[in-house]
Design a protein around this motif. Structure first.
Motif, mmCIF file in Angstrom:
data_model
loop_
_atom_site.group_PDB
_atom_site.id
_atom_site.type_symbol
_atom_site.label_atom_id
_atom_site.label_comp_id
_atom_site.label_asym_id
_atom_site.label_seq_id
_atom_site.Cartn_x
_atom_site.Cartn_y
_atom_site.Cartn_z
ATOM 1 N N GLY A 17 0.809 -1.211 0.000
ATOM 2 C CA GLY A 17 0.000 0.000 0.000
ATOM 3 C C GLY A 17 0.842 1.260 0.000
ATOM 4 N N PHE A 18 1.950 1.260 0.774
ATOM 5 C CA PHE A 18 2.810 2.437 0.811
ATOM 6 C C PHE A 18 3.742 2.488 -0.393
ATOM 7 N N SER A 19 4.196 1.344 -0.851
ATOM 8 C CA SER A 19 5.107 1.339 -2.003
ATOM 9 C C SER A 19 4.393 1.790 -3.270
ATOM 10 N N TYR A 20 3.099 1.457 -3.371
ATOM 11 C CA TYR A 20 2.344 1.760 -4.587
ATOM 12 C C TYR A 20 1.164 2.669 -4.276
ATOM 13 N N GLN A 21 1.373 3.606 -3.366
ATOM 14 C CA GLN A 21 0.323 4.578 -3.044
ATOM 15 C C GLN A 21 0.036 5.439 -4.265
ATOM 16 N N PHE A 22 -1.198 5.934 -4.314
ATOM 17 C CA PHE A 22 -1.603 6.766 -5.442
ATOM 18 C C PHE A 22 -2.628 7.776 -4.952
ATOM 19 N N ALA A 23 -3.160 8.565 -5.868
ATOM 20 C CA ALA A 23 -4.128 9.601 -5.510
ATOM 21 C C ALA A 23 -5.423 9.006 -4.961
ATOM 22 N N PHE A 24 -5.667 7.747 -5.248
ATOM 23 C CA PHE A 24 -6.834 7.025 -4.737
ATOM 24 C C PHE A 24 -6.471 5.551 -4.742
ATOM 25 N N PRO A 25 -7.211 4.716 -3.995
ATOM 26 C CA PRO A 25 -6.882 3.291 -3.950
ATOM 27 C C PRO A 25 -6.924 2.663 -5.342
#
Length: 377
Positions: A17-25
Motif C-alpha cells: 500500500g505504501f510502495s504503490y500509493q496513489f491519488a486514490f486506492p
C-alpha cells in the motif's frame, strides 16, 4: 523518506500500500474487503447523529490544502475519513477495530515527494467515495455540472449516512471534515446537500500553484507507471491520470497545450477563480483563505478559520498545535519553478480578485479582494 511501520504485521500488511500509493486506492484489496464484510456483522453499531455543519476545503491542487487539513484535523472536535478507512470502505467499523486490536500503523512521505508525511490514521481526501457518489471517471476530463437534485434522494441519503458513520468513529458531537481538490466543480452539490456547511475556499498565488500542479501531474504519471509495471493485481487500470479538477475548459487546455504545461495550469487557476466568484452567492457560508496568510501567521489564521467554522478555539498552551504552527512552511525538498511572468500575464485579470498583484513578488498579498469573496483571511 523511509516508511516506518508500527510492527512486523503492519509491514507485511501495508508494504504494498505504501510502495504503490496513489491519488486514490488502485491496488486490488477485494480479499481484505470480503473478510472485513464478515467482521463488520459482529461489530456493535453506534448511534448515528445527523451530519451538521460539515467543513469542506475547496481549492485547486497544490494550494496548501493538505497542510490546512493537518491543522484543522488536529482539532479534537473534527472527524474525517482516514487513509485506512478510505482503503477499506465501506467497512469502516471493522477496519477501525482491526487496526486497533492489531496495532496497525505506518507512516511515510507521499509519493509526490513534497515533504508531507501521512499515516494509516491521518486524514484522506476520500476520493474513492466522492468519485463513486459524483460519478467521477478518472480517465475523463469532461466537465459534467450537476447539483444535489441531480444526484437523487437515494444517493444524497447514502452520502449523509456514510459521513455520519465516519463521524461516529470519532465519538458523539464531532464535526465532519473533508478536503479534495476535485470539489471545485461539485461545490453546488455540496452546498445543496449541506446548506449549513462551512466551505473554506483555499487559494494560493498562481505562479507557484501552476508550477506545482505540473509537478503533481508528473509525479502521478511516474507512480502510475510503476504501479502498472509492478504486476500487482489492480482494482482499475489507467494509462494516464490528470489530477486537476474537471473545470469546463480542462479538456480544451490539455488538448491545446498538454497537461504538463503551465499555460494549461495557469488557465485553470484563472478559471477556478472566476468559477468560485460566480458561485459565491450560492454558498451561504464561504471563507476565502490565502495560503500565504496561513504561512505568515498560522496561529492567527487558524483562530479566524476556527471562528468561521464555529469550532471552539484551541488552547493557547497546546504543545501539539504549537509544534504544528512552528512546522508550517518548513519543507525538506527544493522546487525548481519558473515562467512566473507568463503565468502572471495569463492570470492578470483574476489575481486582483483574490488580493494578488501580478507585478509584485510571488506571495504578495494585498489587503482587499473582490466583493464576491466577501470574507477573506
Amino acid at each position: 523518506m523511509t516508511t516506518r511501520y508500527a510492527n512486523l504485521l503492519s509491514r507485511l500488511a501495508m508494504r504494498n500500500g505504501f510502495s504503490y500509493q496513489f491519488a486514490f486506492p488502485i491496488l486490488d484489496n477485494s480479499r481484505l474487503l470480503r473478510r472485513l464484510a464478515i467482521l463488520e456483522r459482529f461489530v456493535p453499531r453506534p448511534r448515528l447523529e445527523p451530519v451538521r455543519e460539515p467543513i469542506f476545503v475547496i481549492g485547486l491542487p497544490r494550494t496548501g490544502s493538505t497542510w490546512l487539513q493537518t491543522l484543522l484535523c488536529a482539532h479534537p472536535d473534527v472527524a474525517y475519513v482516514t487513509h485506512f478507512a478510505h482503503h477499506t470502505a465501506p467497512y469502516f467499523r471493522a477496519a477501525t477495530l482491526l487496526a486497533r486490536l492489531l496495532h496497525l500503523d505506518a507512516s511515510g512521505e507521499r509519493f509526490i515527494g513534497d515533504s508531507v508525511v501521512h499515516s494509516l490514521h491521518s486524514p484522506s481526501e476520500g476520493t474513492l467515495l466522492w468519485g463513486e457518489w459524483f460519478g467521477m471517471d478518472p480517465a475523463c476530463l469532461t466537465y459534467d455540472p450537476f447539483t444535489a437534485a441531480d444526484l437523487g434522494p437515494q444517493t444524497v441519503a447514502e452520502i449523509k449516512e456514510t459521513l455520519a458513520r465516519v463521524t461516529a468513529l470519532f465519538g458523539p458531537g464531532k464535526r465532519f471534515f473533508a478536503k479534495n481538490p476535485a470539489f471545485i466543480p461539485y461545490t453546488p452539490a455540496l452546498a445543496g446537500m449541506f446548506p449549513d456547511a462551512r466551505c473554506i475556499h483555499l487559494v494560493r498565488d498562481p505562479r507557484p500553484t501552476a508550477n506545482s500542479m505540473v509537478k503533481l501531474l508528473l509525479a502521478c504519471r511516474a507512480q502510475l507507471g510503476r504501479i502498472n509495471a509492478s504486476g500487482k493485481p489492480l482494482a482499475m487500470r489507467l494509462t494516464d491520470f490528470v489530477p486537476y479538477p474537471r473545470l469546463p475548459r480542462l479538456a480544451q487546455y490539455v488538448a491545446r497545450f498538454g497537461a504538463d504545461d503551465v499555460r494549461a495550469t495557469a488557465r485553470l487557476w484563472r478559471d477556478a477563480t472566476h468559477f468560485m466568484e460566480a458561485l459565491a452567492p450560492e454558498v451561504p457560508h464561504m471563507l476565502t483563505v490565502r495560503f500565504e496568510s496561513v504561512l505568515a501567521d498560522p496561529a492567527g489564521s487558524m483562530a479566524r478559520i476556527l471562528d468561521f467554522c464555529r469550532l471552539p478555539p484551541l488552547p493557547a498552551d497546546s504543545p501539539a498545535m504549537a509544534a504544528l504552527f512552528k512546522q508550517t512552511g518548513k519543507v525538506a525538498h527544493v522546487n525548481a519553478y519558473g515562467e512566473y511572468d507568463l503565468i502572471a500575464d495569463i492570470c492578470r485579470e483574476g489575481m486582483p480578485l483574490l488580493g494578488y498583484d501580478p507585478d509584485r513578488p510571488v506571495g504578495t498579498v494585498l489587503p482587499a479582494g473582490a466583493p464576491a469573496f466577501r470574507e477573506m483571511v
